[in-house]
Write a protein that holds these residues in place. Structure first.
Motif, PDB file in Angstrom:
ATOM      1  N   TRP A 145      16.328  68.673  91.010  1.00 16.63           N
ATOM      2  CA  TRP A 145      15.308  68.331  90.083  1.00 16.63           C
ATOM      3  C   TRP A 145      15.942  68.217  88.738  1.00 16.63           C
ATOM      4  CZ3 TRP A 145      11.253  65.847  90.854  1.00 16.63           C
ATOM      5  CH2 TRP A 145      10.477  66.097  91.881  1.00 16.63           C
ATOM      6  N   ASP A 146      17.118  68.942  88.420  1.00 15.95           N
ATOM      7  CA  ASP A 146      17.662  69.183  87.064  1.00 15.95           C
ATOM      8  C   ASP A 146      18.486  67.812  87.104  1.00 15.95           C
ATOM      9  OD1 ASP A 146      18.535  70.540  84.807  1.00 15.95           O
ATOM     10  OD2 ASP A 146      20.167  71.322  85.659  1.00 15.95           O
ATOM     11  N   GLU A 147      19.133  67.543  88.160  1.00 14.32           N
ATOM     12  CA  GLU A 147      19.831  66.158  88.225  1.00 14.32           C
ATOM     13  C   GLU A 147      19.031  64.966  87.996  1.00 14.32           C
ATOM     14  OE1 GLU A 147      22.286  66.397  91.745  1.00 14.32           O
ATOM     15  OE2 GLU A 147      23.670  67.993  90.721  1.00 14.32           O
ATOM     16  N   LEU A 148      17.783  64.996  88.713  1.00 16.05           N
ATOM     17  CA  LEU A 148      16.881  64.032  88.460  1.00 16.05           C
ATOM     18  C   LEU A 148      16.390  63.673  87.411  1.00 16.05           C
ATOM     19  CD1 LEU A 148      14.925  64.150  91.923  1.00 16.05           C
ATOM     20  CD2 LEU A 148      14.704  62.150  90.367  1.00 16.05           C
ATOM     21  N   LEU A 149      16.092  64.820  86.591  1.00 13.81           N
ATOM     22  CA  LEU A 149      15.618  64.703  84.950  1.00 13.81           C
ATOM     23  C   LEU A 149      16.718  64.006  84.176  1.00 13.81           C
ATOM     24  CD1 LEU A 149      13.670  68.071  84.229  1.00 13.81           C
ATOM     25  CD2 LEU A 149      12.818  65.945  85.196  1.00 13.81           C
ATOM     26  N   ASP A 150      18.002  64.469  84.479  1.00 12.70           N
ATOM     27  CA  ASP A 150      19.221  63.714  83.701  1.00 12.70           C
ATOM     28  C   ASP A 150      18.952  62.293  84.073  1.00 12.70           C
ATOM     29  OD1 ASP A 150      20.084  66.065  82.553  1.00 12.70           O
ATOM     30  OD2 ASP A 150      21.452  66.311  83.980  1.00 12.70           O
TER      31      ASP A 150
END
Ligand code: HEC
Length: 102
Positions: free
Chosen positions: A63-68
């Motif tokens: 999710w963290d990467e998705l937000l980026d």
């Protein structure tokens, strides 16, 4: 005097008796209920349906990467760090890896 006390008790009882929201009344549907749903809703609904979000079931790291990725590739405004934390907690908790089949 006695009546006032009873009145107060009745009002308190009513406040506690407020029924849980039914699914139709949940204003941030289709997001699962939980802390941070409101922030997530407003941060994500600007561009695509929340279905796009609830289709996902990822670990916090993903999710963290998705937000980026939303920010870098899709033009999502950079989230304020506190808000990002709230949204990330929400996503990892309610749309985490193990929520895939629920
Ligand atoms: C500025 C626009 C914008 C915002 C804001 C935005 N997204 Fe997206 N998002 C896109 C675009 C464009 C796509 C790719 C096309 C599509 O699926 O609609 C996408 C796709 C996705 C996908 C599907 C990825 C895949 O596997 O194909 C997920 C999951 C996602 N976004 C999550 C989010 C979350 C969570 C938020 C809020 C924190 C968010 N998006 C906010 C533009 C945005």
């Amino acid at each position: 005097m006695r009546l006032t006390i009873l009145g107060g008790a009745a009002a308190a009882a009513l406040a506690f008796a407020t029924p849980a929201l039914s699914d139709e009344d949940w204003e941030f549907a289709p997001l699962p209920k939980g802390e941070g749903a409101e922030d997530t809703y407003y941060a994500c609904v600007a561009c695509h349906s929340l279905q796009t979000v609830t289709n996902g079931a990822y670990s916090r790291r993903v999710w963290d990467e998705l937000l980026d990725w939303m920010v870098e590739e899709h033009g999502m405004p950079e989230l304020d760090p506190d808000e990002r934390e709230i949204i990330l907690d929400y996503l990892a908790t309610h749309l985490g890896e193990d929520s895939r089949d629920s």
